[in-house]
Scaffold this motif. Structure first.
Motif, short mmCIF file in Angstrom:
data_model
loop_
_atom_site.label_atom_id
_atom_site.label_comp_id
_atom_site.label_asym_id
_atom_site.label_seq_id
_atom_site.Cartn_x
_atom_site.Cartn_y
_atom_site.Cartn_z
N LYS A 79 13.20 -4.27 -7.62
CA LYS A 79 13.71 -3.20 -8.48
C LYS A 79 12.57 -2.49 -9.20
O LYS A 79 12.79 -1.46 -9.83
CB LYS A 79 14.71 -3.77 -9.49
N PHE A 80 11.36 -3.05 -9.12
CA PHE A 80 10.18 -2.42 -9.70
C PHE A 80 9.37 -1.74 -8.59
O PHE A 80 9.37 -2.20 -7.45
CB PHE A 80 9.29 -3.45 -10.39
N SER A 81 8.68 -0.68 -8.93
CA SER A 81 7.80 -0.01 -7.96
C SER A 81 6.39 0.04 -8.53
O SER A 81 6.18 -0.06 -9.74
CB SER A 81 8.30 1.40 -7.65
N ALA A 82 5.42 0.20 -7.62
CA ALA A 82 4.04 0.39 -8.04
C ALA A 82 3.81 1.87 -8.29
O ALA A 82 4.02 2.69 -7.40
CB ALA A 82 3.09 -0.12 -6.96
N LYS A 83 3.41 2.20 -9.51
CA LYS A 83 3.23 3.61 -9.89
C LYS A 83 1.74 3.94 -9.96
O LYS A 83 1.04 3.49 -10.86
CB LYS A 83 3.92 3.87 -11.23
N PHE A 84 1.29 4.73 -8.98
CA PHE A 84 -0.11 5.16 -8.92
C PHE A 84 -0.27 6.51 -9.60
O PHE A 84 0.48 7.45 -9.32
CB PHE A 84 -0.56 5.29 -7.47
N ILE A 85 -1.27 6.62 -10.47
CA ILE A 85 -1.61 7.92 -11.05
C ILE A 85 -2.45 8.70 -10.03
O ILE A 85 -3.46 8.21 -9.53
CB ILE A 85 -2.39 7.75 -12.37
N ARG A 86 -2.00 9.92 -9.72
CA ARG A 86 -2.70 10.80 -8.77
C ARG A 86 -3.05 12.11 -9.48
O ARG A 86 -2.21 12.69 -10.17
CB ARG A 86 -1.84 11.09 -7.55
N LEU A 87 -4.26 12.57 -9.28
CA LEU A 87 -4.69 13.83 -9.89
C LEU A 87 -4.25 15.03 -9.08
O LEU A 87 -4.23 16.16 -9.58
CB LEU A 87 -6.21 13.85 -10.07
N LYS A 88 -3.92 14.82 -7.82
CA LYS A 88 -3.43 15.90 -6.97
C LYS A 88 -2.50 15.28 -5.94
O LYS A 88 -2.35 14.05 -5.87
CB LYS A 88 -4.58 16.63 -6.28
N ASP A 89 -1.87 16.13 -5.13
CA ASP A 89 -0.94 15.61 -4.13
C ASP A 89 -1.63 14.59 -3.25
O ASP A 89 -2.71 14.88 -2.70
CB ASP A 89 -0.41 16.76 -3.27
N PRO A 90 -1.05 13.40 -3.08
CA PRO A 90 -1.67 12.38 -2.23
C PRO A 90 -1.85 12.89 -0.80
O PRO A 90 -0.96 13.52 -0.24
CB PRO A 90 -0.67 11.22 -2.29
N GLU A 91 -3.03 12.63 -0.22
CA GLU A 91 -3.33 13.03 1.15
C GLU A 91 -3.65 11.76 1.93
O GLU A 91 -4.81 11.36 2.03
CB GLU A 91 -4.50 14.02 1.17
N PHE A 92 -2.61 11.13 2.46
CA PHE A 92 -2.76 9.83 3.09
C PHE A 92 -3.66 9.88 4.31
O PHE A 92 -4.48 8.99 4.53
CB PHE A 92 -1.37 9.29 3.45
N PHE A 93 -3.53 10.93 5.13
CA PHE A 93 -4.35 11.01 6.34
C PHE A 93 -5.84 11.15 6.00
O PHE A 93 -6.70 10.64 6.72
CB PHE A 93 -3.91 12.18 7.21
N LYS A 94 -6.12 11.81 4.89
CA LYS A 94 -7.52 11.94 4.46
C LYS A 94 -8.09 10.57 4.09
O LYS A 94 -9.24 10.25 4.43
CB LYS A 94 -7.62 12.89 3.27
N VAL A 95 -7.29 9.76 3.39
CA VAL A 95 -7.73 8.41 3.03
C VAL A 95 -7.95 7.57 4.29
O VAL A 95 -8.93 6.84 4.41
CB VAL A 95 -6.71 7.73 2.10
N LEU A 96 -7.03 7.68 5.26
CA LEU A 96 -7.19 6.95 6.52
C LEU A 96 -8.49 7.34 7.22
O LEU A 96 -9.20 6.50 7.77
CB LEU A 96 -6.02 7.26 7.46
N ARG A 97 -8.79 8.61 7.19
CA ARG A 97 -9.99 9.10 7.87
C ARG A 97 -11.26 8.61 7.16
O ARG A 97 -12.20 8.14 7.79
CB ARG A 97 -9.96 10.62 7.94
N GLU A 98 -11.26 8.71 5.82
CA GLU A 98 -12.46 8.35 5.07
C GLU A 98 -12.70 6.85 5.03
O GLU A 98 -13.85 6.40 5.07
CB GLU A 98 -12.35 8.91 3.64
N LEU A 158 -10.97 4.32 7.04
CA LEU A 158 -10.80 3.57 8.28
C LEU A 158 -11.25 4.35 9.52
O LEU A 158 -11.18 3.82 10.63
CB LEU A 158 -9.33 3.15 8.46
N GLY A 159 -11.68 5.60 9.35
CA GLY A 159 -12.17 6.37 10.48
C GLY A 159 -11.08 6.88 11.39
O GLY A 159 -11.36 7.27 12.54
N TRP A 160 -9.83 6.94 10.92
CA TRP A 160 -8.73 7.38 11.76
C TRP A 160 -8.80 8.89 12.01
O TRP A 160 -9.04 9.67 11.10
CB TRP A 160 -7.40 7.03 11.10
N GLY A 161 -8.59 9.29 13.27
CA GLY A 161 -8.50 10.71 13.60
C GLY A 161 -9.82 11.44 13.66
O GLY A 161 -9.85 12.68 13.71
N LEU A 162 -10.95 10.72 13.67
CA LEU A 162 -12.24 11.40 13.78
C LEU A 162 -12.41 11.95 15.19
O LEU A 162 -11.91 11.37 16.16
CB LEU A 162 -13.38 10.42 13.46
N PRO A 163 -13.10 13.07 15.33
CA PRO A 163 -13.27 13.67 16.65
C PRO A 163 -13.98 12.70 17.61
O PRO A 163 -14.91 11.99 17.22
CB PRO A 163 -14.13 14.91 16.39
#
Length: 326
Positions: free
Chosen positions: A289-308, A310-315
């Motif tokens: 019934k509880f959730s983890a609340k993350f403070i974000r300064l801008k809209d979360p960009e999950f794919f950017k985090v994956l790329r930076e 874990l290297g996901w989606g690199l050319p």
């Protein structure tokens, strides 16, 4: 002398402090890391100078430890881990550490609904929002209220023995159940919701949230699930069958895991809390019934985090078709 940026010298309003801010702020830090301890002292002093009420706690309070195989599990109710002075009147809290400290901190503050600003003083920092050298600017934005809150699913895990709950914990990443000290095949009976039980033969099983899909379950061959999708996933570890594959199912379903082994198994939650699962025990998991609340300064960009991270989606860089030998 520690070679870290001075937070106190670069905090907002250094030249012309405004009227007293009057916010209640918490700080959770990894007391094993000298950098985190130093920054905690500086932050506390400066925030108090701004009129903030500051409460501090170490991430140790969220580590439930590991039960002894020869000793009954010790029940620590989920709500009991909230540190003193951390309550729903707190505007936000800051966590200083790596991913392990972040996981521990959410176990401490989620029951009180406190959003966390996660600051990386570790290595990977997959769950962290900012770095130490960016903290002065980020803190200025947060104190001004210029942020949004991203909520992530957490799971309540309970060990049932003789029809009584004897151990429980909040989980943000995953629950792993396996044999120790040597890895070998185990047999599990898993029931999801109203569906018929299934038998799984594997070295272990992982039940993961979308947040945890980039952690242990990813290494075990599970898919990446974007945050916000209301699902959980079941991943067998080294299954002894070509038919045993990962399963994604609604997070609203109750999951029950029973062991069909004569020896105890070990259950580890988020890599930093665990207990033994004896024959006849049941592990029950359901969306908390509880959730983890993350403070974000801008809209979360999950794919950017994956790329930076874990290297996901690199050319893909193609290899040359021919090599000219000397």
């Amino acid at each position: 002398m520690l070679n870290v940026p001075s937070v106190s010298k670069n905090l907002p309003y250094q030249q012309n402090p405004p009227e007293k801010i009057g916010k209640k702020v918490g700080i959770i830090y990894n007391d094993v890391k000298p950098v985190a301890c130093q920054v905690t002292q500086e932050l506390t002093a400066k925030l108090e100078a701004y009129g903030c009420q500051v409460a501090t706690a170490t991430g140790l309070g969220g580590l439930l430890g590991y039960a002894n195989a020869n000793k009954p599990a010790t029940l620590a109710p989920i709500e009991s881990l909230v540190p003193k002075e951390f309550d729903d009147s707190m505007d936000f809290a800051i966590v200083l550490g790596g991913d392990g400290t972040v996981l521990s901190a959410f176990r401490q503050v989620a029951p009180a609904g406190i959003p966390l600003l996660t600051v990386n003083t570790g290595h990977m920092g997959f769950l962290t929002e900012t770095y130490l050298n960016q903290l002065p600017h980020v803190l200025e934005q947060v104190l001004a209220g210029n942020y949004q809150v991203e909520e992530r699913t957490m799971v309540a895990v309970r060990l049932i023995r003789n029809n009584q709950s004897v151990w429980e914990a909040l989980c943000l990443n995953e629950v792993a159940i396996n044999r120790e000290p040597l890895t070998s095949m185990c047999h599990f009976e898993v029931t999801i919701g109203r569906h018929a039980p299934v038998d799984i033969a594997a070295d272990g099983i992982i039940i993961s949230t979308p947040t945890g899909s980039t952690a242990y379950s990813l290494s075990a061959g599970g898919p990446v699930i974007t945050p916000g999708v209301p699902v959980l996933q079941l991943i067998p570890i080294c299954p002894h069958s070509l038919a045993a594959r990962g399963l994604v199912f609604p997070s609203a379903e109750l999951v029950t895991v029973s062991s069909a082994n004569p020896d105890p198994l070990v259950m580890v939650v988020d890599g930093n809390a665990g207990c033994y699962v004896a024959p006849g025990d049941r592990v029950c998991l359901q969306q908390a019934k509880f959730s983890a609340k993350f403070i974000r300064l801008k809209d979360p960009e999950f794919f950017k985090v994956l790329r930076e991270k874990l290297g996901w989606g690199l050319p893909h860089i193609a290899k040359p078709t021919s090599v000219e030998l000397p």
